[in-house]
Design a protein around this motif. Structure first.
Motif, mmCIF file in Angstrom:
data_model
loop_
_atom_site.group_PDB
_atom_site.id
_atom_site.type_symbol
_atom_site.label_atom_id
_atom_site.label_comp_id
_atom_site.label_asym_id
_atom_site.label_seq_id
_atom_site.Cartn_x
_atom_site.Cartn_y
_atom_site.Cartn_z
ATOM 1 N N HIS A 97 0.831 -1.208 0.000
ATOM 2 C CA HIS A 97 0.000 0.000 0.000
ATOM 3 C C HIS A 97 0.864 1.255 0.000
ATOM 4 O O HIS A 97 0.548 2.225 -0.694
ATOM 5 C CB HIS A 97 -0.942 0.001 1.199
ATOM 6 C CG HIS A 97 -2.056 -0.994 1.076
ATOM 7 N ND1 HIS A 97 -3.072 -1.083 2.005
ATOM 8 C CD2 HIS A 97 -2.319 -1.956 0.167
ATOM 9 C CE1 HIS A 97 -3.904 -2.041 1.653
ATOM 10 N NE2 HIS A 97 -3.462 -2.592 0.538
ATOM 11 N N GLU A 98 1.940 1.234 0.760
ATOM 12 C CA GLU A 98 2.838 2.395 0.799
ATOM 13 C C GLU A 98 3.499 2.610 -0.566
ATOM 14 O O GLU A 98 3.637 3.750 -1.024
ATOM 15 C CB GLU A 98 3.896 2.217 1.893
ATOM 16 C CG GLU A 98 3.305 2.318 3.286
ATOM 17 C CD GLU A 98 4.241 1.870 4.400
ATOM 18 O OE1 GLU A 98 3.931 2.176 5.563
ATOM 19 O OE2 GLU A 98 5.271 1.216 4.124
ATOM 20 N N THR A 99 3.872 1.522 -1.224
ATOM 21 C CA THR A 99 4.465 1.620 -2.559
ATOM 22 C C THR A 99 3.456 2.186 -3.550
ATOM 23 O O THR A 99 3.792 3.059 -4.360
ATOM 24 C CB THR A 99 4.963 0.233 -3.025
ATOM 25 O OG1 THR A 99 5.945 -0.239 -2.104
ATOM 26 C CG2 THR A 99 5.553 0.283 -4.418
ATOM 27 N N ILE A 100 2.242 1.717 -3.489
ATOM 28 C CA ILE A 100 1.180 2.218 -4.367
ATOM 29 C C ILE A 100 0.949 3.701 -4.100
ATOM 30 O O ILE A 100 0.821 4.501 -5.033
ATOM 31 C CB ILE A 100 -0.117 1.402 -4.179
ATOM 32 C CG1 ILE A 100 0.061 -0.020 -4.708
ATOM 33 C CG2 ILE A 100 -1.299 2.085 -4.877
ATOM 34 C CD1 ILE A 100 -1.043 -0.986 -4.294
ATOM 35 N N ALA A 101 0.899 4.081 -2.822
ATOM 36 C CA ALA A 101 0.653 5.488 -2.459
ATOM 37 C C ALA A 101 1.783 6.378 -2.983
ATOM 38 O O ALA A 101 1.526 7.477 -3.482
ATOM 39 C CB ALA A 101 0.513 5.629 -0.948
#
Length: 113
Positions: A97-101
Motif C-alpha cells: 500500500h505504501e508503494t502504491i501510495a
C-alpha cells in the motif's frame, strides 16, 4: 529382513508418499489463495491511494487478528501461529500500500520544468 517387514516398509512408504502428495496440493492451494488475497489488497491499496487514505488501518488489523485467532482455535490450530502468519501478511500488504501510495503521489506531482 522378512517379508512382513518388507511389506510394512512398502506400505509405510506408500502412505508417506500419499501424505506428501496431499501436503504438496495444500501448499499449492495456500499459494494460490495468498495470490488472490494480494490481488484484492492491491485494489484496496489503489483505492486508499486515490482517496489519500493511510496505508495501515490498525483498528481493522486488530479485528482481523482477533478473528483469525478465534478461527484458529476452532480449527485446532495454534492461535499464536495464526497471529504471526497474519501479522506477516499484513506487514507485506502495508508495504504494498505504501508503494502504491508513493506511485500515486508521483503521478500527481507536476512535471519539473
Amino acid at each position: 529382513m522378512n517379508s512382513s517387514s518388507t511389506e510394512l516398509d512398502e506400505s509405510v512408504r506408500a502412505e508417506l508418499s500419499a501424505l506428501r502428495d496431499s501436503i504438496d496440493n495444500i501448499d499449492a492451494a495456500v499459494v494460490h489463495m495468498l495470490a488472490e488475497r494480494f490481488k484484492c489488497t492491491q485494489r484496496v491499496g489503489r483505492l486508499k491511494a486515490d482517496h489519500s487514505l493511510p496505508a495501515a488501518d490498525p483498528a481493522r488489523e486488530a479485528r482481523q487478528i482477533a478473528r483469525l485467532r478465534e478461527l484458529a482455535e476452532n480449527a485446532k490450530l495454534d492461535p499464536a501461529f495464526a497471529e504471526k502468519l497474519l501479522t506477516f501478511v499484513i506487514a507485506e500488504v502495508i508495504r504494498h500500500h505504501e508503494t502504491i501510495a508513493r506511485g500515486a503521489a508521483d503521478d500527481h506531482d507536476p512535471e519539473p520544468t
